[in-house]
Design a protein around this motif. Structure first.
Motif, PDB file in Angstrom:
ATOM      1  N   MET A  34      22.722  24.476 -81.434  1.00 15.99           N
ATOM      2  CA  MET A  34      22.414  24.851 -82.819  1.00 15.99           C
ATOM      3  C   MET A  34      21.047  24.294 -83.187  1.00 15.99           C
ATOM      4  SD  MET A  34      25.085  26.037 -84.928  1.00 15.99           S
ATOM      5  CE  MET A  34      26.570  26.806 -84.336  1.00 15.99           C
TER       6      MET A  34
ATOM      7  N   ILE B  26      20.643  23.539 -89.068  1.00  9.50           N
ATOM      8  CA  ILE B  26      22.003  24.068 -89.236  1.00  9.50           C
ATOM      9  C   ILE B  26      23.020  22.948 -89.072  1.00  9.50           C
ATOM     10  CG2 ILE B  26      23.732  25.640 -88.292  1.00  9.50           C
ATOM     11  CD1 ILE B  26      21.429  27.530 -87.575  1.00  9.50           C
ATOM     12  N   THR B  27      22.836  22.096 -88.056  1.00 11.51           N
ATOM     13  CA  THR B  27      23.814  21.032 -87.830  1.00 11.51           C
ATOM     14  C   THR B  27      23.781  19.985 -88.933  1.00 11.51           C
ATOM     15  OG1 THR B  27      22.251  19.868 -86.387  1.00 11.51           O
ATOM     16  CG2 THR B  27      23.886  21.290 -85.328  1.00 11.51           C
TER      17      THR B  27
ATOM     18  N   ASP C 156      23.599  20.742 -92.090  1.00 14.78           N
ATOM     19  CA  ASP C 156      24.205  21.352 -93.283  1.00 14.78           C
ATOM     20  C   ASP C 156      25.622  20.812 -93.467  1.00 14.78           C
ATOM     21  OD1 ASP C 156      25.443  23.020 -95.183  1.00 14.78           O
ATOM     22  OD2 ASP C 156      24.238  24.743 -94.576  1.00 14.78           O
TER      23      ASP C 156
ATOM     24  N   LEU D  52      28.650  23.054 -92.588  1.00 12.51           N
ATOM     25  CA  LEU D  52      28.843  23.603 -91.243  1.00 12.51           C
ATOM     26  C   LEU D  52      30.292  23.491 -90.795  1.00 12.51           C
ATOM     27  CD1 LEU D  52      27.779  24.857 -88.649  1.00 12.51           C
ATOM     28  CD2 LEU D  52      27.227  22.552 -87.849  1.00 12.51           C
TER      29      LEU D  52
ATOM     30  N   ALA E 177      32.331  26.745 -89.769  1.00 16.54           N
ATOM     31  CA  ALA E 177      32.752  26.926 -88.373  1.00 16.54           C
ATOM     32  C   ALA E 177      34.264  27.123 -88.288  1.00 16.54           C
ATOM     33  CB  ALA E 177      32.300  25.736 -87.529  1.00 16.54           C
TER      34      ALA E 177
ATOM     35  N   ARG F 119      29.450  17.667 -84.761  1.00 14.47           N
ATOM     36  CA  ARG F 119      28.024  17.913 -84.561  1.00 14.47           C
ATOM     37  C   ARG F 119      27.492  16.809 -83.670  1.00 14.47           C
ATOM     38  NH1 ARG F 119      27.201  18.664 -90.998  1.00 14.47           N
ATOM     39  NH2 ARG F 119      29.344  19.303 -91.174  1.00 14.47           N
TER      40      ARG F 119
ATOM     41  N   LEU G 248      27.097  22.083 -81.665  1.00 14.44           N
ATOM     42  CA  LEU G 248      28.336  22.186 -82.428  1.00 14.44           C
ATOM     43  C   LEU G 248      29.480  22.238 -81.421  1.00 14.44           C
ATOM     44  CD1 LEU G 248      29.932  23.160 -85.145  1.00 14.44           C
ATOM     45  CD2 LEU G 248      29.780  25.372 -84.026  1.00 14.44           C
TER      46      LEU G 248
END
Length: 198
Positions: free
Chosen positions: A89, A93-94, A96, A99, A103, A127, A145
């Motif tokens: 990722m 993004i990780t 956030d 997440l 997910a 993460r 992730l």
């Protein structure tokens, strides 16, 4: 029965095992049979997968089917599916905070989209950040992730569950799911001897 003979697996297990591998798989996904863990249940089977874009591996995973005719605590039945997905990722993004819930929704929405009836779902989203030191100090920082989940299918036919797991892997890899009744086509690169090639 002689020493070393394995008991014949129950018919319910054999029927379910035949459906663990989805009949239709997107061209980005490569499936393979892998050894299943032997100590979690009397009977088990497993399939592994990788998601590719061109030659880049974007995600890997495995789907394990466990079967205990007597069931186990927390299973709500005699079958249990255990899924694992790991995908690279982007760092933003990780980081956030949403997440994890997003997910997890990839899994539940994929199961629902395929009409896979299930109960007692649970899991974790992790993460991971990897940094290199010493002679690996020049290696780029990577972020990943990992999703680990299990649920109890409410039918022996696991094909919808396996298809949902494949969709989950594609979503983790950043590849959106296909709309219903749309087939993915693998593009063939033009060959030099092809008169239509530029």
């Amino acid at each position: 029965m002689t020493l070393g003979d394995a008991p014949v697996p129950p018919a319910a297990f054999r029927r379910a095992l035949e459906t663990l591998r989805p009949a239709k798989v997107r061209p980005e996904i490569e499936l393979e049979d892998i050894p299943a863990p032997q100590r979690l249940a009397p009977y088990s089977g497993a399939v592994g997968a990788s998601v590719y874009r061109d030659d880049d591996e974007l995600a890997v995973g495995r789907l394990i089917m466990l079967f205990d005719p007597d069931g186990q605590r927390g299973w709500e039945g005699s079958f249990r599916l255990v899924a694992y997905v790991r995908a690279d990722m982007e760092p933003e993004i990780t980081s956030d905070p949403l997440l994890g819930p997003v997910a997890w929704s990839w899994l539940t929405e994929s199961l629902d989209a395929h009409g896979a009836a299930y109960a007692a779902a649970g899991g974790t989203v992790t993460r991971a950040v990897s940094e290199g030191f010493g002679n690996k100090a020049d290696d780029p920082v990577t972020t990943e992730l990992e999703l680990r989940a299990s649920w109890s299918p409410l039918e022996e036919d696991l094909s919808a569950h396996a298809a949902a797991w494949c969709d989950l892997m594609c979503l983790a890899a950043g590849i959106p799911p296909l709309p219903p009744d749309v087939a993915a086509l693998r593009l063939r690169p033009a060959r030099r001897e092809d008169p239509k090639a530029p």
